[in-house]
Design a protein around this motif. Structure first.
Motif, PDB file in Angstrom:
ATOM      1  N   SER A  25      46.939 -24.809  66.702  1.00 33.98           N
ATOM      2  CA  SER A  25      48.522 -24.889  66.250  1.00 33.98           C
ATOM      3  C   SER A  25      48.830 -23.913  65.384  1.00 33.98           C
ATOM      4  O   SER A  25      48.368 -24.044  64.687  1.00 33.98           O
ATOM      5  N   LYS A  27      50.921 -23.887  62.017  1.00 30.06           N
ATOM      6  CA  LYS A  27      51.237 -25.616  61.580  1.00 30.06           C
ATOM      7  C   LYS A  27      53.053 -24.978  60.223  1.00 30.06           C
ATOM      8  O   LYS A  27      52.614 -25.539  59.203  1.00 30.06           O
ATOM      9  N   THR A  28      53.442 -23.244  60.772  1.00 29.81           N
ATOM     10  CA  THR A  28      54.133 -22.854  60.294  1.00 29.81           C
ATOM     11  C   THR A  28      55.612 -22.771  60.917  1.00 29.81           C
ATOM     12  O   THR A  28      55.500 -23.163  62.436  1.00 29.81           O
ATOM     13  N   GLN A  29      56.982 -22.296  60.398  1.00 27.05           N
ATOM     14  CA  GLN A  29      57.323 -21.947  61.501  1.00 27.05           C
ATOM     15  C   GLN A  29      57.394 -21.102  62.081  1.00 27.05           C
ATOM     16  O   GLN A  29      56.409 -19.839  61.629  1.00 27.05           O
ATOM     17  N   GLU A  30      57.543 -20.412  63.144  1.00 25.82           N
ATOM     18  CA  GLU A  30      57.988 -19.529  63.548  1.00 25.82           C
ATOM     19  C   GLU A  30      57.090 -17.787  63.000  1.00 25.82           C
ATOM     20  O   GLU A  30      57.643 -16.774  63.125  1.00 25.82           O
ATOM     21  N   GLU A  31      58.870 -17.601  62.332  1.00 22.97           N
ATOM     22  CA  GLU A  31      59.525 -16.468  61.442  1.00 22.97           C
ATOM     23  C   GLU A  31      57.759 -16.891  59.933  1.00 22.97           C
ATOM     24  O   GLU A  31      57.687 -15.513  59.484  1.00 22.97           O
ATOM     25  N   ASP A  32      57.750 -17.005  60.219  1.00 24.23           N
ATOM     26  CA  ASP A  32      56.537 -17.183  58.684  1.00 24.23           C
ATOM     27  C   ASP A  32      55.072 -17.096  58.997  1.00 24.23           C
ATOM     28  O   ASP A  32      54.553 -16.916  58.634  1.00 24.23           O
ATOM     29  N   TRP A  33      55.082 -17.118  60.170  1.00 21.39           N
ATOM     30  CA  TRP A  33      53.430 -16.776  61.057  1.00 21.39           C
ATOM     31  C   TRP A  33      53.184 -16.006  60.974  1.00 21.39           C
ATOM     32  O   TRP A  33      51.345 -15.699  60.032  1.00 21.39           O
ATOM     33  N   THR A  36      51.441 -16.082  56.768  1.00 20.38           N
ATOM     34  CA  THR A  36      50.207 -17.468  57.329  1.00 20.38           C
ATOM     35  C   THR A  36      49.120 -16.715  57.008  1.00 20.38           C
ATOM     36  O   THR A  36      48.074 -17.173  57.523  1.00 20.38           O
TER      37      THR A  36
END
Length: 111
Positions: A25, A27-33, A36
Motif C-alpha cells: 500500500s 501511504k502518500t499522495q500519488e504526486e509524492d510517491w 517517498t
C-alpha cells in the motif's frame, strides 16, 4: 487478477481511467510517491554511508598522523631537541584542530 471498485467523487463524465496496481500500500499522495520511494531507498543504504564515512574519517586521521610523524622525524634529525621545541609546539597547535575535525566529522555533520 484483482477486484477493484472505483468510486469517483467528482461530477461529470470521464473517459478511460488509468489504474496502476502496485504491491503493498502507498501511504502518500500519488504526486509524492517518487519522493517517498527515494527517501525509503536512502534509508536502506544509510548504514553503508555511515560505514563509508567512518572509513574515510579514520583514513584522513591516519594521513594527518603520518604527515606529523614524517615532519617530526625530519625536524629531529636536522635540528637538535631544544632548538626544534617551538616548531613542534606550533605544528602540534596547528594540527590538533585538523585531527579533531577529521576524527569527529560524522558527529559534526549530525549536529
Amino acid at each position: 487478477w484483482r477486484k477493484v471498485k472505483l468510486t469517483f467523487k467528482f461530477g461529470g463524465e470521464f473517459e478511460a481511467p488509468v489504474i496502476i496496481v502496485r504491491r503493498g500500500s502507498i501511504k502518500t499522495q500519488e504526486e509524492d510517491w517518487p519522493l517517498t520511494e527515494f527517501m525509503r531507498e536512502l534509508d536502506e543504504i544509510q548504514p553503508l554511508r555511515d560505514h563509508s564515512m567512518s572509513y574515510m574519517t579514520h583514513g584522513i586521521f591516519n594521513l594527518l598522523m603520518a604527515a606529523f610523524i614524517c615532519h617530526l622525524g625530519r625536524v629531529l634529525t636536522d635540528r637538535p631537541w631544544p632548538t626544534c621545541a617551538s616548531e613542534l609546539v606550533f605544528l602540534s597547535v596547528a594540527l590538533l584542530p585538523a585531527m579533531i575535525i577529521a576524527f569527529r566529522t560524522d558527529w559534526i555533520l549530525r549536529h
